[in-house]
Design a protein around this motif. Structure first.
Motif, PDB file in Angstrom:
ATOM      1  N   ILE A  19       0.846  -1.209   0.000  1.00 27.83           N
ATOM      2  CA  ILE A  19       0.000   0.000   0.000  1.00 27.83           C
ATOM      3  C   ILE A  19       0.876   1.253   0.000  1.00 27.83           C
ATOM      4  O   ILE A  19       0.551   2.250  -0.631  1.00 27.83           O
ATOM      5  CB  ILE A  19      -0.938   0.032   1.228  1.00 27.83           C
ATOM      6  N   GLY A  20       1.967   1.191   0.757  1.00 25.45           N
ATOM      7  CA  GLY A  20       2.839   2.362   0.824  1.00 25.45           C
ATOM      8  C   GLY A  20       3.266   2.640   2.252  1.00 25.45           C
ATOM      9  O   GLY A  20       3.347   1.730   3.082  1.00 25.45           O
ATOM     10  N   ARG A  21       3.542   3.912   2.525  1.00 26.78           N
ATOM     11  CA  ARG A  21       4.014   4.286   3.854  1.00 26.78           C
ATOM     12  C   ARG A  21       2.875   4.204   4.865  1.00 26.78           C
ATOM     13  O   ARG A  21       1.722   4.543   4.563  1.00 26.78           O
ATOM     14  CB  ARG A  21       4.601   5.705   3.816  1.00 26.78           C
ATOM     15  N   VAL A  22       3.246   3.771   6.078  1.00 25.24           N
ATOM     16  CA  VAL A  22       2.251   3.463   7.102  1.00 25.24           C
ATOM     17  C   VAL A  22       2.396   4.390   8.304  1.00 25.24           C
ATOM     18  O   VAL A  22       3.510   4.682   8.735  1.00 25.24           O
ATOM     19  CB  VAL A  22       2.448   2.003   7.596  1.00 25.24           C
ATOM     20  N   ALA A  23       1.248   4.840   8.837  1.00 22.84           N
ATOM     21  CA  ALA A  23       1.239   5.429  10.175  1.00 22.84           C
ATOM     22  C   ALA A  23       0.473   4.460  11.062  1.00 22.84           C
ATOM     23  O   ALA A  23      -0.574   3.946  10.663  1.00 22.84           O
ATOM     24  CB  ALA A  23       0.554   6.788  10.173  1.00 22.84           C
ATOM     25  N   VAL A  24       0.996   4.196  12.242  1.00 24.89           N
ATOM     26  CA  VAL A  24       0.352   3.197  13.099  1.00 24.89           C
ATOM     27  C   VAL A  24       0.010   3.786  14.461  1.00 24.89           C
ATOM     28  O   VAL A  24       0.818   4.478  15.082  1.00 24.89           O
ATOM     29  CB  VAL A  24       1.226   1.913  13.197  1.00 24.89           C
ATOM     30  N   GLU A  25      -1.236   3.521  14.869  1.00 24.65           N
ATOM     31  CA  GLU A  25      -1.708   3.959  16.184  1.00 24.65           C
ATOM     32  C   GLU A  25      -1.128   2.956  17.190  1.00 24.65           C
ATOM     33  O   GLU A  25      -1.480   1.780  17.163  1.00 24.65           O
ATOM     34  CB  GLU A  25      -3.240   3.918  16.192  1.00 24.65           C
ATOM     35  N   ALA A  26      -0.239   3.448  18.043  1.00 27.51           N
ATOM     36  CA  ALA A  26       0.567   2.487  18.800  1.00 27.51           C
ATOM     37  C   ALA A  26       0.286   2.488  20.294  1.00 27.51           C
ATOM     38  O   ALA A  26       0.429   3.506  20.969  1.00 27.51           O
ATOM     39  CB  ALA A  26       2.048   2.762  18.548  1.00 27.51           C
ATOM     40  N   SER A  27      -0.087   1.323  20.801  1.00 26.03           N
ATOM     41  CA  SER A  27      -0.130   1.100  22.244  1.00 26.03           C
ATOM     42  C   SER A  27       1.307   0.818  22.692  1.00 26.03           C
ATOM     43  O   SER A  27       2.211   0.678  21.861  1.00 26.03           O
ATOM     44  CB  SER A  27      -1.008  -0.104  22.546  1.00 26.03           C
ATOM     45  N   LEU A  28       1.497   0.689  24.003  1.00 28.45           N
ATOM     46  CA  LEU A  28       2.842   0.381  24.507  1.00 28.45           C
ATOM     47  C   LEU A  28       3.351  -0.940  23.920  1.00 28.45           C
ATOM     48  O   LEU A  28       4.513  -1.057  23.520  1.00 28.45           O
ATOM     49  CB  LEU A  28       2.797   0.323  26.033  1.00 28.45           C
TER      50      LEU A  28
END
Lengths: 266, 338
Positions: A67-76
């Motif tokens: 898909i391409g570059r990723v932003a990830v909603e990150a927990s600890l």
């Protein structure tokens, strides 16, 4: 959360990332992973205690990479998965964006992997009382009782490999259990095959596991696989005398140290 | 044979079950242990838990076990000796308390295992299995049997179907010769059936999409297969809890001189499914394998085998570690009403 959504929206609208991986409401009161590629869907994003999946698992998937570059909603736990994967060379840290807020409610701003490690270090894991009590209960068993306990647990295994699939650190293209020339371990869902699988899965994660518990939560037949990993993590810490921070970026079983306390290696 | 209805009073149910167990057949029934509801081998009626909506795993493993030995071999440099499995050793079995979705699944499996050849392992197991079904009193948000042309009181696949009616007594619909054989063993426990509207005693589950609409809208290209499957972790849970998924792999266990050949469950969700020896995989990406799963069940199977590969039990959705809900996706594809 509004600021997380705004940042996610900005990243998508400016085409800095092509997909945001986060959590949304599931169909049954649970939270589930979501992939947002159009900023008009950004309001689906949620973040709360129900968001337990370790989203780092998606960062090595071929479907996501294309898909391409990723932003990830990150927990600890997701942050730990990210650090581990970056340390093992699975991707370059700078190639992903991290979304979320710290415990002071400020947006994550990590300039480097070291800053993520520092952040993780300031927030030591607290294992749940249930996990610890089950671990201690199993430790207090005799060898025979323990053998019986795990035989019973493993007997339910259907070899769906949800444990492997949910684990960010099980990223091999060809898992040892799928290789049949030679056949290292048995793929059959019987007593021996299941025992071999669960031992090899746990051992391959010894010193690498981030103890997020994703394996056990994914298991459809409730085998407490996280306890095996927890025990191994304790053993690794005890035997190698190293901190969790060190474990995140190193693999103690693959390091040569002239000062190793074991003699056989010298 | 002509189906016949009888009444089984609730106080007779334990004797009914225990007489069957004493008759020497293996009896599987739903049980509840540590919140896990599963079919297990039963010795006493007290082990049975009938007030369930769904078990985690289906009854598929009774006729299509997760591991099936096909033959044993012994070999030296010059000779190979093959020892076939003696099918007579497959035990007579009763499945007690399976819901209509599970009972109906044998028809789907049968269509697969008799398609281009008759699979003697499956057929022997199926012939030796009697299904005593149980109509559903309750359903949950994952159930959708009414959308796949079944219903919570369907007799399809049951040799006897029990439905709990007034005063917790059971209406017994004896549907087949196998059912009648069971009935004859315990005839004295049954009474003449009252006139009763069975549908008033089963759960009312609205139809949520139309199978023809769905089939009409399915297309290899052009649907949001990727969007539906991106969260998929590529594990085999959905297929292994599914009562109708029938893909298998063949494995040899042993060495060059001695061993056995077995077949074990396989699933289109795993990345090496249909991986060719060359290294090429026509379904390399998960969305291609997810498409295969849906198209197989709702397009290829009805086209080639004249059965739909889904009984609406909802197990795949309940067990999925990332809440891929097949009903949500089928409604979306069919343009349904939810």
């Amino acid at each position: 959360m509004d600021r997380v959504k705004q940042k996610a929206r900005d990243l998508l609208d400016s085409n800095k990332v092509q997909v945001v991986i986060g959590y949304e409401e599931g169909t049954d009161g649970t939270a589930r992973p979501v992939f947002i590629m159009d900023s008009k869907n950004i309001d689906k994003l949620i973040f709360n205690d129900r968001c337990y999946h370790n989203l780092a698992v998606y960062l090595t998937k071929v479907e996501v990479e294309k898909i391409g570059r990723v932003a990830v909603e990150a927990s600890l736990n997701t942050l730990k998965g990210i650090v581990k994967l970056a340390s093992e060379g699975q991707f370059v840290f700078e190639d992903i964006d991290i979304l979320g807020v710290n415990r002071n409610g400020e947006l994550y701003e990590f300039a480097s992997l070291d800053e993520v490690i520092d952040y993780i270090d300031q927030h030591p894991v607290e294992y749940s009382p249930e996990e610890i009590s089950l671990l201690r209960k199993i430790e207090s068993m005799t060898r025979e009782e323990r053998w019986e306990y795990w035989q019973e647990e493993f007997s339910r295994c259907i070899r769906c490999y949800a444990c492997r699939a949910a684990c960010p650190n099980c990223y091999c293209d060809a898992c040892i259990v799928d290789i049949n020339q030679p056949q290292w371990i048995s793929p059959t869902p019987d007593a021996l095959g299941n025992l071999e699988w669960h031992i090899i899965r746990a051992m391959h994660l010894a010193g690498r596991c981030v103890n997020c518990g994703a394996c056990a939560k994914a298991c459809p037949v409730d085998i407490p696989l996280n306890i095996l990993n927890l025990k191994l993590a304790e053993e690794i810490s005890k035997n190698f005398g190293i901190s969790e921070e060190f474990l995140l970026t190193n693999y103690p079983l693959a390091i040569y140290d002239p000062n190793d306390k074991e003699n056989f290696i010298k | 044979m002509t189906p016949q209805n009888k009444l089984l009073k609730k106080e007779c149910l334990p004797t009914f079950v225990e007489t069957l167990v004493k008759g020497g057949k293996l009896l599987y029934a739903p049980t509840k242990e540590n919140e896990r509801i599963e079919f297990k081998l039963i010795e006493n009626f007290s082990e049975i838990y009938l007030d369930y909506i769904q078990t985690t795993k289906s009854i598929k493993s009774i006729v299509f076990p997760p591991i099936e030995k096909l033959f044993e071999y012994v070999a030296d440099k010059e000779h190979v000796e093959i020892k076939d499995v003696n099918l007579n050793t497959i035990p007579e079995t009763i499945v007690f308390g399976a819901h209509p979705c599970d009972a109906a699944s044998f028809k789907v499996l049968n269509a697969v295992f008799t398609w281009d050849c008759n699979d003697e392992f499956f057929l022997t197991r199926k012939d030796k299995t009697t299904v005593i079904g149980l109509s559903c009193k309750n359903h949950d948000d994952y159930c959708f049997c009414t959308s796949v042309d079944l219903n919570p009181g369907s007799t399809e696949g049951s040799d006897i179907l029990l439905t709990r009616i007034e005063n917790d007594n059971y209406l017994a619909e004896i549907m087949t010769e196998k059912g009648e054989a069971v009935y004859k063993l315990v005839k004295n426990l049954f009474e003449p059936a009252p006139q009763v509207d069975k549908n008033a005693f089963v759960t009312q589950l609205p139809k949520l999409f139309d199978l023809n609409d769905l089939r009409g809208k399915l297309s290899f290209e052009g649907l949001s297969w990727m969007q539906q499957s991106l969260r998929c972790l590529s594990c085999g849970t959905c297929a292994y809890v599914c009562p109708t998924c029938s893909c298998f792999d063949i494995q040899d266990i042993g060495n060059q001189t001695k061993g056995k050949r077995v077949r074990i469950w396989d699933t289109c969700a795993l990345p090496q499914f249909t991986l060719h020896t060359s290294g090429h995989n026509p379904r390399h990406f998960q969305n291609e394998r997810w498409r295969q799963r849906i198209m197989h069940k709702f397009s290829y199977e009805p086209e080639r085998l004249h059965v739909y590969g889904c009984v609406g039990c909802g197990r795949c959705s309940r067990a999925c570690p990332v809440n891929i809900n097949i009903l949500e996706n089928l409604i979306e594809i069919s343009g349904g009403n939810k």
